[in-house]
Write an enzyme that holds these catalytic residues in place. Structure first.
Site, PDB file in Angstrom:
ATOM      1  N   GLU A  43      62.968  69.119  10.818  1.00 25.81           N
ATOM      2  CA  GLU A  43      62.318  68.762   9.548  1.00 25.81           C
ATOM      3  C   GLU A  43      61.822  67.316   9.586  1.00 25.81           C
ATOM      4  O   GLU A  43      62.556  66.420   9.967  1.00 25.81           O
ATOM      5  CB  GLU A  43      63.300  68.946   8.379  1.00 25.81           C
ATOM      6  CG  GLU A  43      63.817  70.359   8.217  1.00 25.81           C
ATOM      7  CD  GLU A  43      62.724  71.374   7.867  1.00 25.81           C
ATOM      8  OE1 GLU A  43      61.596  70.940   7.521  1.00 25.81           O
ATOM      9  OE2 GLU A  43      63.000  72.586   7.948  1.00 25.81           O
ATOM     10  N   CYS A  55      69.203  72.140   1.316  1.00 26.61           N
ATOM     11  CA  CYS A  55      68.932  71.452   2.580  1.00 26.61           C
ATOM     12  C   CYS A  55      67.982  70.288   2.346  1.00 26.61           C
ATOM     13  O   CYS A  55      68.224  69.166   2.797  1.00 26.61           O
ATOM     14  CB  CYS A  55      68.369  72.423   3.618  1.00 26.61           C
ATOM     15  SG  CYS A  55      69.604  73.634   4.130  1.00 26.61           S
ATOM     16  N   HIS A 114      66.807  72.765  10.699  1.00 30.70           N
ATOM     17  CA  HIS A 114      67.062  74.123  10.212  1.00 30.70           C
ATOM     18  C   HIS A 114      67.224  75.073  11.397  1.00 30.70           C
ATOM     19  O   HIS A 114      66.458  74.999  12.369  1.00 30.70           O
ATOM     20  CB  HIS A 114      65.888  74.600   9.341  1.00 30.70           C
ATOM     21  CG  HIS A 114      66.120  74.450   7.872  1.00 30.70           C
ATOM     22  ND1 HIS A 114      65.250  73.800   7.034  1.00 30.70           N
ATOM     23  CD2 HIS A 114      67.145  74.900   7.089  1.00 30.70           C
ATOM     24  CE1 HIS A 114      65.729  73.842   5.788  1.00 30.70           C
ATOM     25  NE2 HIS A 114      66.873  74.502   5.790  1.00 30.70           N
TER      26      HIS A 114
HETATM   27  N1  PCA Z   1      70.381  76.573   3.917  1.00 33.37           N
HETATM   28  C1  PCA Z   1      69.910  76.352   2.582  1.00 33.37           C
HETATM   29  C2  PCA Z   1      71.046  75.652   1.886  1.00 33.37           C
HETATM   30  C3  PCA Z   1      72.230  75.790   2.759  1.00 33.37           C
HETATM   31  C4  PCA Z   1      71.694  76.278   4.049  1.00 33.37           C
HETATM   32  O1  PCA Z   1      72.338  76.420   5.095  1.00 33.37           O
HETATM   33  C5  PCA Z   1      68.580  75.628   2.520  1.00 33.37           C
HETATM   34  O2  PCA Z   1      67.748  75.810   3.434  1.00 33.37           O
HETATM   35  O3  PCA Z   1      68.327  74.874   1.587  1.00 33.37           O
END
Ligand code: PCA
Length: 212
Positions: free
Chosen positions: A79, A142, A166
């Site tokens: 990200e 996140c 991610h």
């Molecule tokens: N993914 C979610 C919140 C917790 C996670 O592991 C997200 O992408 O916001």
């Protein structure tokens, strides 16, 4: 280099979160040149970021790398940006469904990750693990945790690099789904995040040398 690495608890209808599994697996590993501090965050709009910031203050890491799950992604996703918006499409684990609200009322619209994101993707590609840059971490926990970490560092004029990765879902989360969803095995994700940590360590060491 003292690295704080965080994952998230399971959320929505899942019993497992790949980010938590990867953090647990890394806690068992030795990574050269790295003192690893591990932390699992609640998927809750207040407790999630609070747990991270409190641990950051007490542990004083050199670098913060947070991990989370992104259903549907086909690659390890680095990200680049966190935006100042809470716009949940599902409730968090505390039952909050927040829409159209800023994370920080008078905060900047966005923060860029302060980790070497391009190098992280290049390293993953070199070791044969699918990876991509992303320009939106979503509008759920996140993105919130990434934003709040970068905001804290910025507000206190600190230099700690921070960022977010991610991860795809694990095969056991997607098995039987119609239409089929992408997944990645835990071993591959652990190898990928380890390679990312090596890249961050080299970059961090090189930058410190330049500064001193
Ligand atoms: N993914 C979610 C919140 C917790 C996670 O592991 C997200 O992408 O916001």
């Amino acid at each position: 280099m003292k690295l704080l690495i965080t994952g998230f608890e399971p959320f929505a209808n899942s019993q497992i979160n790949p980010s938590e599994e990867v953090v647990h697996a890394l806690a068992e590993k030795e990574i050269e040149g790295v003192e690893l501090l591990t932390l699992i965050l609640p998927v809750e709009r207040f407790a999630g970021p609070d747990t991270l910031i409190r641990t950051y203050i007490s542990a004083q890491p050199d670098v913060v790398l947070s991990l989370g799950e992104a259903g549907g992604v086909t690659a390890v996703t680095i990200e680049r940006v966190a935006i100042n918006l809470l716009d949940f499409s599902i409730s968090d684990n505390g039952g909050h469904l927040v829409t159209d609200k800023p994370i920080v009322a008078d905060g900047p619209s966005a923060y860029f990750a302060t980790l070497p994101t391009r190098q992280m993707v290049n390293t993953l590609t070199e070791v044969g693990i699918p990876a991509q840059l992303s320009y939106s971490a979503g509008t759920f926990l996140c993105n919130q945790v990434m934003y709040e970490m970068l905001h804290y560092v910025h507000k206190h004029q600190m230099k700690t690099p921070a960022g977010f990765v991610h991860l795809p879902q694990l095969p056991q989360q997607t098995a039987g789904k119609r239409p089929p969803l992408p997944s990645m095995s835990l071993d591959v994700m652990v190898a990928g995040v380890t390679a990312v940590i090596h890249t961050i360590t080299q970059w961090f060491t090189a930058n410190r040398l330049v500064q001193s």
